[in-house]
Design a protein around this motif. Sequence first.
Motif, PDB file in Angstrom:
ATOM      1  N   TYR A  30      -3.699 -37.795   7.789  1.00  0.00           N
ATOM      2  CA  TYR A  30      -3.082 -36.705   8.554  1.00  0.00           C
ATOM      3  C   TYR A  30      -1.627 -36.611   8.124  1.00  0.00           C
ATOM      4  O   TYR A  30      -1.100 -37.541   7.489  1.00  0.00           O
ATOM      5  CB  TYR A  30      -3.180 -36.946  10.072  1.00  0.00           C
ATOM      6  CG  TYR A  30      -2.256 -38.027  10.568  1.00  0.00           C
ATOM      7  CD1 TYR A  30      -0.957 -37.740  10.970  1.00  0.00           C
ATOM      8  CD2 TYR A  30      -2.664 -39.362  10.587  1.00  0.00           C
ATOM      9  CE1 TYR A  30      -0.103 -38.741  11.397  1.00  0.00           C
ATOM     10  CE2 TYR A  30      -1.815 -40.363  10.998  1.00  0.00           C
ATOM     11  CZ  TYR A  30      -0.532 -40.052  11.405  1.00  0.00           C
ATOM     12  OH  TYR A  30       0.324 -41.034  11.798  1.00  0.00           O
ATOM     13  N   ALA A  31      -0.988 -35.500   8.444  1.00  0.00           N
ATOM     14  CA  ALA A  31       0.460 -35.426   8.224  1.00  0.00           C
ATOM     15  C   ALA A  31       1.117 -34.703   9.390  1.00  0.00           C
ATOM     16  O   ALA A  31       1.798 -35.311  10.190  1.00  0.00           O
ATOM     17  CB  ALA A  31       0.788 -34.777   6.901  1.00  0.00           C
ATOM     18  N   CYS A  32       0.857 -33.394   9.543  1.00  0.00           N
ATOM     19  CA  CYS A  32       1.651 -32.623  10.515  1.00  0.00           C
ATOM     20  C   CYS A  32       1.149 -32.745  11.947  1.00  0.00           C
ATOM     21  O   CYS A  32       1.914 -32.562  12.880  1.00  0.00           O
ATOM     22  CB  CYS A  32       1.681 -31.149  10.108  1.00  0.00           C
ATOM     23  SG  CYS A  32       0.097 -30.299  10.386  1.00  0.00           S
ATOM     24  N   LYS A  33      -0.123 -33.022  12.146  1.00  0.00           N
ATOM     25  CA  LYS A  33      -0.765 -33.017  13.473  1.00  0.00           C
ATOM     26  C   LYS A  33      -0.559 -31.695  14.200  1.00  0.00           C
ATOM     27  O   LYS A  33      -0.615 -31.628  15.430  1.00  0.00           O
ATOM     28  CB  LYS A  33      -0.253 -34.167  14.346  1.00  0.00           C
ATOM     29  CG  LYS A  33      -0.783 -35.522  13.933  1.00  0.00           C
ATOM     30  CD  LYS A  33      -0.510 -36.524  15.034  1.00  0.00           C
ATOM     31  CE  LYS A  33      -1.016 -37.905  14.664  1.00  0.00           C
ATOM     32  NZ  LYS A  33      -0.565 -38.921  15.603  1.00  0.00           N
ATOM     33  N   GLY A  34      -0.247 -30.652  13.473  1.00  0.00           N
ATOM     34  CA  GLY A  34       0.044 -29.366  14.112  1.00  0.00           C
ATOM     35  C   GLY A  34      -0.834 -28.224  13.619  1.00  0.00           C
ATOM     36  O   GLY A  34      -0.541 -27.063  13.878  1.00  0.00           O
ATOM     37  N   GLY A  35      -1.869 -28.517  12.873  1.00  0.00           N
ATOM     38  CA  GLY A  35      -2.773 -27.448  12.418  1.00  0.00           C
ATOM     39  C   GLY A  35      -2.235 -26.668  11.234  1.00  0.00           C
ATOM     40  O   GLY A  35      -2.711 -25.574  10.928  1.00  0.00           O
ATOM     41  N   VAL A  36      -1.227 -27.223  10.538  1.00  0.00           N
ATOM     42  CA  VAL A  36      -0.547 -26.466   9.478  1.00  0.00           C
ATOM     43  C   VAL A  36      -0.862 -26.976   8.065  1.00  0.00           C
ATOM     44  O   VAL A  36      -1.068 -26.190   7.148  1.00  0.00           O
ATOM     45  CB  VAL A  36       0.990 -26.502   9.723  1.00  0.00           C
ATOM     46  CG1 VAL A  36       1.736 -25.865   8.576  1.00  0.00           C
ATOM     47  CG2 VAL A  36       1.325 -25.802  11.025  1.00  0.00           C
ATOM     48  N   CYS A  37      -0.931 -28.298   7.899  1.00  0.00           N
ATOM     49  CA  CYS A  37      -0.977 -28.819   6.517  1.00  0.00           C
ATOM     50  C   CYS A  37      -2.389 -28.981   5.953  1.00  0.00           C
ATOM     51  O   CYS A  37      -2.565 -28.989   4.736  1.00  0.00           O
ATOM     52  CB  CYS A  37      -0.243 -30.147   6.436  1.00  0.00           C
ATOM     53  SG  CYS A  37      -1.135 -31.512   7.224  1.00  0.00           S
ATOM     54  N   GLY A  38      -3.379 -29.144   6.805  1.00  0.00           N
ATOM     55  CA  GLY A  38      -4.763 -29.279   6.324  1.00  0.00           C
ATOM     56  C   GLY A  38      -5.125 -30.675   5.829  1.00  0.00           C
ATOM     57  O   GLY A  38      -6.246 -30.889   5.374  1.00  0.00           O
ATOM     58  N   THR A  39      -4.215 -31.654   5.921  1.00  0.00           N
ATOM     59  CA  THR A  39      -4.505 -33.007   5.428  1.00  0.00           C
ATOM     60  C   THR A  39      -5.687 -33.644   6.178  1.00  0.00           C
ATOM     61  O   THR A  39      -6.412 -34.468   5.631  1.00  0.00           O
ATOM     62  CB  THR A  39      -3.252 -33.900   5.592  1.00  0.00           C
ATOM     63  OG1 THR A  39      -2.138 -33.215   5.038  1.00  0.00           O
ATOM     64  CG2 THR A  39      -3.392 -35.246   4.903  1.00  0.00           C
ATOM     65  N   CYS A  40      -5.877 -33.265   7.443  1.00  0.00           N
ATOM     66  CA  CYS A  40      -6.905 -33.897   8.280  1.00  0.00           C
ATOM     67  C   CYS A  40      -8.235 -33.149   8.219  1.00  0.00           C
ATOM     68  O   CYS A  40      -9.079 -33.356   9.078  1.00  0.00           O
ATOM     69  CB  CYS A  40      -6.412 -33.936   9.720  1.00  0.00           C
ATOM     70  SG  CYS A  40      -6.244 -32.273  10.404  1.00  0.00           S
TER      71      CYS A  40
ATOM     72  N   LEU B 140     -10.182 -28.819  11.457  1.00  0.00           N
ATOM     73  CA  LEU B 140      -9.009 -29.698  11.393  1.00  0.00           C
ATOM     74  C   LEU B 140      -9.179 -30.761  12.470  1.00  0.00           C
ATOM     75  O   LEU B 140      -9.218 -30.430  13.668  1.00  0.00           O
ATOM     76  CB  LEU B 140      -7.733 -28.886  11.643  1.00  0.00           C
ATOM     77  CG  LEU B 140      -7.432 -27.791  10.625  1.00  0.00           C
ATOM     78  CD1 LEU B 140      -6.249 -26.947  11.088  1.00  0.00           C
ATOM     79  CD2 LEU B 140      -7.155 -28.397   9.244  1.00  0.00           C
TER      80      LEU B 140
HETATM   81  S1  FES Z   1      -2.634 -33.135  10.167  1.00  0.00           S
HETATM   82 FE1  FES Z   1      -1.853 -31.260   9.414  1.00  0.00          FE
HETATM   83  S2  FES Z   1      -3.416 -29.859   9.971  1.00  0.00           S
HETATM   84 FE2  FES Z   1      -4.078 -31.712  10.893  1.00  0.00          FE
END
Ligand code: FES
Length: 353
Positions: A298-308, A336
């Motif tokens: 994960y990275a942003c935990k905000g629904g923005v980066c798509g890492t998760c 996500l």
């Molecule tokens: S951690 Fe960035 S969208 Fe889920």
Amino acid sequence: MFHALRVTAVERLTDDAAALTLAVPPGLRETYRYAPGQHIALRRVNEHGEEIRRTYSLCDPATPEPATLRVGVRLVEGGEFSTYALKELLEGDTVEVLPPTGRFVLPPRRGHFAAIVGGSGITPVLSIAATLLGREPGARFCLVRSDRTTASTMFLEEVADLKDRYPDRFQLVTVLSREDQRTGLASGRLDQERLTALLPALLPGEGVEGIDGWYLCGPLGLVESASAALRALDVPRARVHQEIFHAEPAPTAPPRVTLPDGAATVSATLEGRGGTWMAKEGESVLETVLRNRTDAPYACKGGVCGTCRVRLLAGEVHMDRNYALEPEELDAGYVLACQSHPVTPVVSVDFDA
Ligand code: FES
């Protein structure tokens, strides 16, 4: 998984932005191979023992075995990672880095492509345009970029260099929101109305329909305006790719989903290993997994980066928000994990899919 990479350069780009270059040891070059437009997540543990992660887009042209990774970092007010990166990180330090990810990519191919970017949204598009023009002689690229002032514009020289190297294949339009017209550059804000008028005028021959792929990147407002303008110009949705760099927190709390009997289990496969765990009330799928597998990405935990991003294999979830996944990914069953809450008693996801 994270690897510690050494910082080999910190270059000031503007008053509030820098480019960081990280060395990739020969044994890891395949792991850190990236497609133009992808990003990496960086992590640090602060003095309070909290882990901070941020994603930053790679700005250099893509190569099969990158010896370095270069990212653009803009200082975000109150942003802990960007403050650390710009004010504390020095050449010779190490940073923990996840391998590149992201689907805002353009593998080089023939065709005519265009991007509309705002602020630091230039970062992935610089890699996209430079890789494309360098590798594919039959490709053309039109870049519309907006910024506040010339002084705040990132990668001015690199973009000017593209113009010099590919005068017939690279078209650049710069719009500055806080600089007057004496600079000779267009000024004001790039809103939907303005873009709807500007884009056909920029592409007089083949028109907007002649563009094979549109790349929108920057703050939420700009990306929404550009996407609305393209819709108004009848550009098919499948040709539009977007990446949001900043999204404000949702103004109201997302609706809380309550399971009929209040309990759910989350099963996840990650790096080939599976597990099943009880979800706690209100928890996202990512939070349930992270309590048990600290290596969940994960990275942003905000629904923005798509890492998760995960593929939903069984059950249903409610996603609070999504600024990262394209409609085709949603149709293919991706969600996500950081935004997903179980709405059925059993939920199963795959991080490896
Ligand atoms: S951690 Fe960035 S969208 Fe889920």
